[in-house]
Design an enzyme around this catalytic site. Structure first.
Site, mmCIF file in Angstrom:
data_model
loop_
_atom_site.group_PDB
_atom_site.id
_atom_site.type_symbol
_atom_site.label_atom_id
_atom_site.label_comp_id
_atom_site.label_asym_id
_atom_site.label_seq_id
_atom_site.Cartn_x
_atom_site.Cartn_y
_atom_site.Cartn_z
ATOM 1 N N GLY A 46 -32.683 -72.631 27.851
ATOM 2 C CA GLY A 46 -31.574 -72.820 26.923
ATOM 3 C C GLY A 46 -30.538 -71.729 27.098
ATOM 4 O O GLY A 46 -30.858 -70.626 27.560
ATOM 5 N N GLN A 51 -23.731 -66.257 24.756
ATOM 6 C CA GLN A 51 -24.369 -65.421 25.782
ATOM 7 C C GLN A 51 -23.494 -65.240 27.020
ATOM 8 O O GLN A 51 -23.732 -64.342 27.824
ATOM 9 C CB GLN A 51 -25.706 -66.042 26.197
ATOM 10 C CG GLN A 51 -26.754 -66.005 25.106
ATOM 11 C CD GLN A 51 -28.018 -66.699 25.563
ATOM 12 O OE1 GLN A 51 -28.138 -67.905 25.416
ATOM 13 N NE2 GLN A 51 -28.945 -65.944 26.133
ATOM 14 N N CYS A 92 -35.608 -64.412 26.252
ATOM 15 C CA CYS A 92 -34.176 -64.718 26.185
ATOM 16 C C CYS A 92 -33.500 -64.182 27.436
ATOM 17 O O CYS A 92 -33.784 -63.056 27.855
ATOM 18 C CB CYS A 92 -33.583 -64.069 24.936
ATOM 19 S SG CYS A 92 -31.824 -64.359 24.744
ATOM 20 N N LEU A 93 -32.598 -64.973 28.001
ATOM 21 C CA LEU A 93 -31.883 -64.518 29.197
ATOM 22 C C LEU A 93 -31.027 -63.284 28.898
ATOM 23 O O LEU A 93 -30.670 -62.551 29.816
ATOM 24 C CB LEU A 93 -30.994 -65.650 29.742
ATOM 25 C CG LEU A 93 -31.745 -66.883 30.256
ATOM 26 C CD1 LEU A 93 -30.762 -67.966 30.677
ATOM 27 C CD2 LEU A 93 -32.661 -66.511 31.413
ATOM 28 N N HIS A 134 -33.479 -71.028 18.280
ATOM 29 C CA HIS A 134 -33.141 -69.798 19.008
ATOM 30 C C HIS A 134 -31.668 -69.823 19.447
ATOM 31 O O HIS A 134 -30.951 -68.832 19.290
ATOM 32 C CB HIS A 134 -34.100 -69.692 20.211
ATOM 33 C CG HIS A 134 -33.854 -68.560 21.150
ATOM 34 N ND1 HIS A 134 -34.811 -67.601 21.415
ATOM 35 C CD2 HIS A 134 -32.773 -68.222 21.911
ATOM 36 C CE1 HIS A 134 -34.314 -66.727 22.292
ATOM 37 N NE2 HIS A 134 -33.095 -67.083 22.603
ATOM 38 N N GLU A 135 -31.222 -70.979 19.967
ATOM 39 C CA GLU A 135 -29.840 -71.063 20.468
ATOM 40 C C GLU A 135 -28.827 -71.079 19.312
ATOM 41 O O GLU A 135 -27.755 -70.485 19.423
ATOM 42 C CB GLU A 135 -29.653 -72.297 21.359
ATOM 43 C CG GLU A 135 -30.570 -72.358 22.589
ATOM 44 C CD GLU A 135 -30.599 -71.101 23.421
ATOM 45 O OE1 GLU A 135 -29.600 -70.355 23.440
ATOM 46 O OE2 GLU A 135 -31.640 -70.845 24.049
ATOM 47 N N HIS A 138 -28.120 -67.684 18.279
ATOM 48 C CA HIS A 138 -27.118 -67.021 19.136
ATOM 49 C C HIS A 138 -25.703 -67.309 18.635
ATOM 50 O O HIS A 138 -24.860 -66.411 18.587
ATOM 51 C CB HIS A 138 -27.229 -67.509 20.578
ATOM 52 C CG HIS A 138 -28.247 -66.798 21.411
ATOM 53 N ND1 HIS A 138 -28.244 -65.434 21.604
ATOM 54 C CD2 HIS A 138 -29.303 -67.267 22.120
ATOM 55 C CE1 HIS A 138 -29.258 -65.104 22.389
ATOM 56 N NE2 HIS A 138 -29.928 -66.188 22.721
HETATM 57 NI NI NI Z 1 -31.603 -66.436 23.975
#
Ligand code: NI
Length: 170
Positions: A46, A51, A92-93, A134-135, A138
């Site tokens: 995701g 991000q 998480c990226l 989670h997204e 963000h």
């Molecule tokens: Ni993330």
């Protein structure tokens, strides 16, 4: 398509609250294509526009094994959350190398716009439910580590600062 640069925690830009998308136009289509490419390349399941330093409410998700089930969520909203919670080890990226357990509602009902600007709804459980929440976090300026204890967050920031200093010395 183009690969986008992913911001890393604790970058302050990850704390910005994303604005709603007013019109799903070519600009948003290009953003979605670039975000999908960036997510698959990373690889991740995701990615939120926040991000990649675009502060608009756009999310791409693909939790399939074969990486052939891209979901595009524009202006996503949680309509309902289950009372029962699930614990999942999240990563998480934007926080590479860090994985920790987070509790969230096990099931959610979600509404979003698709690439045609049309609203749609779906029920999510398992990894998809984790990923959607989670997204959306963000988009609201929140990274998953902010769900962890204050002690864990303090330790993590100290570790990241130390790593950063070591990088600067090289
Ligand atoms: Ni993330």
């Amino acid at each position: 398509m183009a690969l986008l640069t992913i911001l890393h925690y604790p970058d302050k830009r990850l704390r910005k609250i994303a604005k709603r998308v007013a019109v799903v136009d070519d600009r948003i289509h290009k953003l979605v294509a670039d975000m999908a490419q960036t997510m698959y390349e990373a690889p991740g399941v995701g990615l939120a526009a926040t991000q990649v330093d675009v502060h608009e409410r756009v999310v791409v998700i693909d939790v399939s094994e074969e990486k052939n089930d891209l979901r595009v969520l524009i202006n996503p909203e949680i309509l309902a959350s289950s009372d029962d919670q699930n614990t999942y080890e999240e990563g998480c990226l934007s926080v590479p190398g860090v994985y920790d357990e987070v509790d969230r509602p096990a099931r959610v009902r979600v509404r979003a716009l698709d690439l045609a600007g049309q609203p749609y709804e779906f029920d999510a459980d398992g990894l998809l439910a984790v990923c959607v929440q989670h997204e959306i976090d963000h988009l609201n300026g929140k990274v998953f580590v902010q769900h962890l204890s204050t002690l864990k967050q303090t330790r993590l920031k100290a570790r990241l600062r130390k790593e950063q200093r070591e990088l600067e010395r090289v």
